[in-house]
Design a protein around this motif. Structure first.
Motif, PDB file in Angstrom:
ATOM      1  N   ASN A 276     102.977   3.433 110.426  1.00 51.59           N
ATOM      2  CA  ASN A 276     104.308   4.039 110.490  1.00 51.59           C
ATOM      3  C   ASN A 276     104.899   4.135 109.094  1.00 51.59           C
ATOM      4  OD1 ASN A 276     104.912   1.352 110.023  1.00 51.59           O
ATOM      5  ND2 ASN A 276     106.481   1.197 111.595  1.00 51.59           N
ATOM      6  N   ALA A 277     105.958   4.952 108.953  1.00 49.32           N
ATOM      7  CA  ALA A 277     106.538   5.207 107.630  1.00 49.32           C
ATOM      8  C   ALA A 277     107.162   3.956 107.031  1.00 49.32           C
ATOM      9  CB  ALA A 277     107.585   6.322 107.722  1.00 49.32           C
ATOM     10  N   LEU A 278     107.689   3.090 107.881  1.00 46.07           N
ATOM     11  CA  LEU A 278     108.313   1.868 107.382  1.00 46.07           C
ATOM     12  C   LEU A 278     107.302   0.905 106.779  1.00 46.07           C
ATOM     13  CD1 LEU A 278     110.833   1.178 110.296  1.00 46.07           C
ATOM     14  CD2 LEU A 278     111.353   2.060 108.013  1.00 46.07           C
ATOM     15  N   GLY A 279     106.044   1.086 107.117  1.00 50.21           N
ATOM     16  CA  GLY A 279     105.022   0.167 106.636  1.00 50.21           C
ATOM     17  C   GLY A 279     105.061  -1.177 107.340  1.00 50.21           C
ATOM     18  N   THR A 280     105.635  -1.216 108.531  1.00 46.19           N
ATOM     19  CA  THR A 280     105.731  -2.468 109.281  1.00 46.19           C
ATOM     20  C   THR A 280     104.556  -2.684 110.227  1.00 46.19           C
ATOM     21  OG1 THR A 280     107.069  -1.367 110.981  1.00 46.19           O
ATOM     22  CG2 THR A 280     108.248  -2.472 109.185  1.00 46.19           C
ATOM     23  N   LEU A 281     103.794  -1.617 110.478  1.00 46.18           N
ATOM     24  CA  LEU A 281     102.657  -1.695 111.399  1.00 46.18           C
ATOM     25  C   LEU A 281     101.405  -1.159 110.725  1.00 46.18           C
ATOM     26  CD1 LEU A 281     104.326  -0.322 114.669  1.00 46.18           C
ATOM     27  CD2 LEU A 281     103.945  -2.718 114.074  1.00 46.18           C
ATOM     28  N   TYR A 282     100.279  -1.808 110.975  1.00 47.43           N
ATOM     29  CA  TYR A 282      98.985  -1.372 110.448  1.00 47.43           C
ATOM     30  C   TYR A 282      97.952  -1.432 111.572  1.00 47.43           C
ATOM     31  CZ  TYR A 282     100.225  -1.192 105.497  1.00 47.43           C
ATOM     32  OH  TYR A 282     100.771  -0.835 104.292  1.00 47.43           O
ATOM     33  N   ASN A 283      97.114  -0.384 111.654  1.00 45.60           N
ATOM     34  CA  ASN A 283      96.030  -0.437 112.632  1.00 45.60           C
ATOM     35  C   ASN A 283      94.728  -0.840 111.938  1.00 45.60           C
ATOM     36  OD1 ASN A 283      94.343   2.078 112.047  1.00 45.60           O
ATOM     37  ND2 ASN A 283      96.342   3.019 112.397  1.00 45.60           N
ATOM     38  N   ILE A 284      93.873  -1.532 112.664  1.00 51.16           N
ATOM     39  CA  ILE A 284      92.612  -2.014 112.108  1.00 51.16           C
ATOM     40  C   ILE A 284      91.595  -0.884 112.219  1.00 51.16           C
ATOM     41  CG2 ILE A 284      90.908  -3.855 112.101  1.00 51.16           C
ATOM     42  CD1 ILE A 284      92.797  -5.613 113.614  1.00 51.16           C
ATOM     43  N   VAL A 285      91.193  -0.348 111.084  1.00 48.81           N
ATOM     44  CA  VAL A 285      90.407   0.883 111.036  1.00 48.81           C
ATOM     45  C   VAL A 285      89.018   0.671 111.655  1.00 48.81           C
ATOM     46  CG1 VAL A 285      89.397   2.613 109.518  1.00 48.81           C
ATOM     47  CG2 VAL A 285      91.634   1.637 108.977  1.00 48.81           C
ATOM     48  N   GLY A 286      88.681   1.539 112.622  1.00 53.02           N
ATOM     49  CA  GLY A 286      87.353   1.497 113.222  1.00 53.02           C
ATOM     50  C   GLY A 286      87.143   0.364 114.203  1.00 53.02           C
ATOM     51  N   PHE A 287      88.217  -0.374 114.561  1.00 55.10           N
ATOM     52  CA  PHE A 287      88.074  -1.545 115.419  1.00 55.10           C
ATOM     53  C   PHE A 287      88.471  -1.248 116.862  1.00 55.10           C
ATOM     54  CE2 PHE A 287      86.550  -3.881 112.100  1.00 55.10           C
ATOM     55  CZ  PHE A 287      86.547  -5.255 112.280  1.00 55.10           C
ATOM     56  N   GLN A 288      88.010  -0.103 117.382  1.00 62.19           N
ATOM     57  CA  GLN A 288      88.162   0.141 118.797  1.00 62.19           C
ATOM     58  C   GLN A 288      87.417  -0.969 119.558  1.00 62.19           C
ATOM     59  OE1 GLN A 288      88.426   3.038 116.137  1.00 62.19           O
ATOM     60  NE2 GLN A 288      86.367   2.945 116.961  1.00 62.19           N
ATOM     61  N   THR A 289      87.947  -1.391 120.673  1.00 64.01           N
ATOM     62  CA  THR A 289      87.345  -2.551 121.323  1.00 64.01           C
ATOM     63  C   THR A 289      87.503  -2.521 122.832  1.00 64.01           C
ATOM     64  OG1 THR A 289      87.345  -4.972 121.401  1.00 64.01           O
ATOM     65  CG2 THR A 289      89.468  -3.909 121.010  1.00 64.01           C
ATOM     66  N   LYS A 290      86.549  -3.162 123.512  1.00 63.41           N
ATOM     67  CA  LYS A 290      86.664  -3.363 124.954  1.00 63.41           C
ATOM     68  C   LYS A 290      86.784  -4.856 125.280  1.00 63.41           C
ATOM     69  CE  LYS A 290      81.655  -3.413 125.804  1.00 63.41           C
ATOM     70  NZ  LYS A 290      80.593  -2.979 126.721  1.00 63.41           N
ATOM     71  N   MET A 291      87.042  -5.695 124.261  1.00 60.09           N
ATOM     72  CA  MET A 291      87.271  -7.108 124.532  1.00 60.09           C
ATOM     73  C   MET A 291      88.542  -7.293 125.358  1.00 60.09           C
ATOM     74  SD  MET A 291      86.385  -9.267 121.058  1.00 60.09           S
ATOM     75  CE  MET A 291      87.264  -8.189 119.936  1.00 60.09           C
ATOM     76  N   LYS A 292      88.559  -8.316 126.188  1.00 58.99           N
ATOM     77  CA  LYS A 292      89.776  -8.643 126.913  1.00 58.99           C
ATOM     78  C   LYS A 292      90.819  -9.171 125.934  1.00 58.99           C
ATOM     79  CE  LYS A 292      87.805  -9.229 131.492  1.00 58.99           C
ATOM     80  NZ  LYS A 292      87.710 -10.080 132.706  1.00 58.99           N
ATOM     81  N   TYR A 293      92.084  -9.079 126.330  1.00 58.77           N
ATOM     82  CA  TYR A 293      93.168  -9.365 125.410  1.00 58.77           C
ATOM     83  C   TYR A 293      93.085 -10.757 124.787  1.00 58.77           C
ATOM     84  CZ  TYR A 293      95.659  -5.086 126.751  1.00 58.77           C
ATOM     85  OH  TYR A 293      96.030  -3.793 126.953  1.00 58.77           O
ATOM     86  N   GLY A 294      92.837 -11.774 125.593  1.00 59.50           N
ATOM     87  CA  GLY A 294      92.764 -13.126 125.062  1.00 59.50           C
ATOM     88  C   GLY A 294      91.673 -13.275 124.023  1.00 59.50           C
ATOM     89  N   ALA A 295      90.540 -12.638 124.278  1.00 58.82           N
ATOM     90  CA  ALA A 295      89.427 -12.695 123.328  1.00 58.82           C
ATOM     91  C   ALA A 295      89.774 -11.959 122.040  1.00 58.82           C
ATOM     92  CB  ALA A 295      88.171 -12.101 123.963  1.00 58.82           C
ATOM     93  N   GLN A 296      90.490 -10.853 122.139  1.00 60.71           N
ATOM     94  CA  GLN A 296      90.845 -10.088 120.946  1.00 60.71           C
ATOM     95  C   GLN A 296      91.650 -10.926 119.960  1.00 60.71           C
ATOM     96  OE1 GLN A 296      92.389  -6.044 121.318  1.00 60.71           O
ATOM     97  NE2 GLN A 296      91.597  -5.939 123.415  1.00 60.71           N
ATOM     98  N   THR A 297      92.674 -11.605 120.435  1.00 60.44           N
ATOM     99  CA  THR A 297      93.524 -12.354 119.519  1.00 60.44           C
ATOM    100  C   THR A 297      92.739 -13.450 118.805  1.00 60.44           C
ATOM    101  OG1 THR A 297      94.265 -13.762 121.353  1.00 60.44           O
ATOM    102  CG2 THR A 297      95.634 -11.869 120.794  1.00 60.44           C
ATOM    103  N   SER A 298      91.865 -14.141 119.520  1.00 61.36           N
ATOM    104  CA  SER A 298      91.123 -15.226 118.881  1.00 61.36           C
ATOM    105  C   SER A 298      90.056 -14.692 117.929  1.00 61.36           C
ATOM    106  CB  SER A 298      90.483 -16.132 119.935  1.00 61.36           C
ATOM    107  OG  SER A 298      89.583 -15.410 120.754  1.00 61.36           O
ATOM    108  N   VAL A 299      89.366 -13.629 118.305  1.00 66.79           N
ATOM    109  CA  VAL A 299      88.313 -13.079 117.447  1.00 66.79           C
ATOM    110  C   VAL A 299      88.909 -12.411 116.210  1.00 66.79           C
ATOM    111  CG1 VAL A 299      86.458 -11.373 117.297  1.00 66.79           C
ATOM    112  CG2 VAL A 299      86.649 -12.825 119.322  1.00 66.79           C
ATOM    113  N   PHE A 300      89.954 -11.613 116.376  1.00 62.47           N
ATOM    114  CA  PHE A 300      90.526 -10.906 115.231  1.00 62.47           C
ATOM    115  C   PHE A 300      91.218 -11.854 114.256  1.00 62.47           C
ATOM    116  CE2 PHE A 300      90.753  -6.929 118.058  1.00 62.47           C
ATOM    117  CZ  PHE A 300      89.476  -6.567 117.681  1.00 62.47           C
ATOM    118  N   ARG A 301      91.691 -12.981 114.742  1.00 60.05           N
ATOM    119  CA  ARG A 301      92.302 -13.953 113.832  1.00 60.05           C
ATOM    120  C   ARG A 301      91.261 -14.725 113.027  1.00 60.05           C
ATOM    121  NH1 ARG A 301      97.019 -15.788 118.088  1.00 60.05           N
ATOM    122  NH2 ARG A 301      98.495 -14.125 117.534  1.00 60.05           N
TER     123      ARG A 301
END
Length: 460
Positions: A276-301
């Motif tokens: 976004n223009a404010l620079g408050t949000l960033y998307n992780i490039v190329g990291f489309q995923t089918k992991m379940k939500y709980g797994a995503q937070t632990s793996v991406f951290r």
């Protein structure tokens, strides 16, 4: 014959088709089921809402096929490109868009047009008469999908599309991460620092791959198969193809120097792009995923710099339907069994925001020409739009048809007289030839003009 054109779907393709036909002099009725009928991916009722990424990819119109497509759409007075330019974010040599203001601007321009009216609600059947464009996108409703299946007599084709997560910028540890575009690409400092980079050494990369492969994934329903589009593969699928696949794909470290440790080359790098223009949000490039939500937070951290990350949106996966266009559509994008019905956008078997909007631009212009009694054919195959429409309406092998991004492999080969060309010279020859051919074609097909869209952009 009535000069009213009905368009179903207010995404990239439907929005562009509506603008082009209205500017050509046709009355347009734009049907959109949102917000009355929602989808899992959309958050608003705005037209042209971007749900998967905020990138229109490369903007190089001299040596890149998608950049050439940008040029053609601008030359044709494209609403989508004008609003993208008006709401662009720093992204090196790419065109990234501030997605919410972009969609709001497209919506405002369409709603202000005197020839466009709107109907809220779902269209669930193919009409028997009139002039129609269906631009329902990858999330075509089940009812309409069933109607298409009944009409074509073929099994619905589908693949699965994945969405990348978005991170709150304030939670990225900049003592570990650094700002840099690959190869420092960009004319301004903002463009040269358009990405945030998170480095990994070999041990961290190996641990990340182990966690990725072991994480709990979204399961498919019985009878569904995963035919992914290669340009949007979930990272888990890439990792399953080999432990080094990600390091030579979205996590490649080339062209990047760790500002905190410039003498130590990272083994792998995770990139984040401003969302976004404010620079408050960033998307992780190329990291489309089918992991379940709980797994995503632990793996991406586990990614250095994201150990305390908060996510504005986690990744997801959805079914993406498309027609077997080589067997079903003619070169005017009309359904062979019902020539008063055209299709546009991703449902035709193109992939990407830009390609989808380009097919909407073509469908809108071709439908307008027909309604106004003017003969018009598709652009020549030497152009980016022409190469795409030729591919989806007859150039592709029907038995193995899959969604396709624009690329120079779809263009007629360049004559190699005078010796072999280097790749850069060859690509420049493709774009030079395309621009001449597209300009000639554009002169004979009614639609928006560049001066009209410049006025629209100024008012966005």
């Amino acid at each position: 014959m009535s000069k009213t054109l009905n368009i179903v779907g207010g995404g990239m393709a439907g929005s562009e088709a509506a603008w082009q036909a209205a500017e050509a002099g046709c009355d347009v009725v734009l049907h959109e089921m949102r917000p009355k009928v929602g989808t899992f991916a959309h958050r608003t009722g705005d037209f042209a809402e971007m749900v998967c990424s905020n990138s229109f990819r490369s903007d190089d119109d001299e040596r890149n096929a998608v950049g050439l497509l940008h040029w053609e759409m601008r030359r044709a007075g494209g609403l989508v490109m004008a609003m993208a330019d008006a709401h662009a974010l720093p992204a090196g040599g790419a065109l990234a868009v501030d997605r919410d203001p972009f969609a709001a601007a497209v919506t405002a321009r369409l709603r202000a047009h005197p020839r466009i009216s709107f109907v809220e609600g779902e269209v669930s059947a193919l009409p028997d008469s009139g002039s129609w464009i269906f631009a329902t996108g990858p999330l075509t409703s089940p009812a309409l999908g069933a109607a298409l299946q009944a009409e074509t007599g073929a099994e619905a084709l589908a693949f699965f599309d994945a969405i990348a997560p978005i991170v709150h910028a304030e939670t990225i540890d900049m003592d570990i991460a650094w700002e840099q575009s690959r190869y420092d690409k960009g004319e301004t400092e903002a463009e040269r620092k358009a990405y945030i980079n998170c480095p990994m050494d070999k041990a961290q990369y190996e641990a990340f791959i182990d966690a990725l492969l072991a994480a709990e994934k979204t399961e498919f329903h019985e009878g569904e198969t995963a035919g992914y589009f290669d340009g949007c593969l979930p990272i888990e699928v890439m990792a399953e193809r080999g432990r080094e696949t990600l390091r030579f794909g979205p996590m490649k470290p080339i062209g990047l120097t760790n500002a905190h440790d410039p003498l130590n080359k990272p083994y792998a790098v995770v990139q984040l792009r401003r969302d976004n223009a404010l620079g408050t949000l960033y998307n992780i490039v190329g990291f489309q995923t089918k992991m379940k939500y709980g797994a995503q937070t632990s793996v991406f951290r586990m990614i250095p710099g994201l150990q305390n990350a908060r996510f504005a949106r986690l990744g997801g996966i959805h079914r993406n339907t498309f027609l077997n266009s080589p067997t079903l559509l003619d070169n005017q994008m009309r359904l062979r069994s019902r020539p008063h019905v055209r299709f546009a956008g991703q449902v035709t078997g193109v992939e990407g925001y830009v390609e989808s909007a380009a097919m909407g631009l073509l469908a809108g212009r071709l439908a307008a020409a027909e309604l106004l009694g003017r003969e018009a054919g598709p652009p020549p195959p030497e152009t980016a739009m022409g190469a795409l429409i030729h591919h989806i309406t007859g150039g592709a092998e029907a038995k193995t048809f899959q969604p396709m991004n624009v690329n120079f492999g779809l263009f007629p080969p360049i004559d190699a007289k005078g010796g072999r060309r280097g790749r850069k010279d060859r690509y420049k020859a493709y774009t030079d030839r395309a621009k001449l051919a597209f300009t000639d074609w554009l002169a004979g097909v009614p639609g928006a003009a560049p001066d009209a869209i410049a006025e629209a952009a100024a008012g966005s």
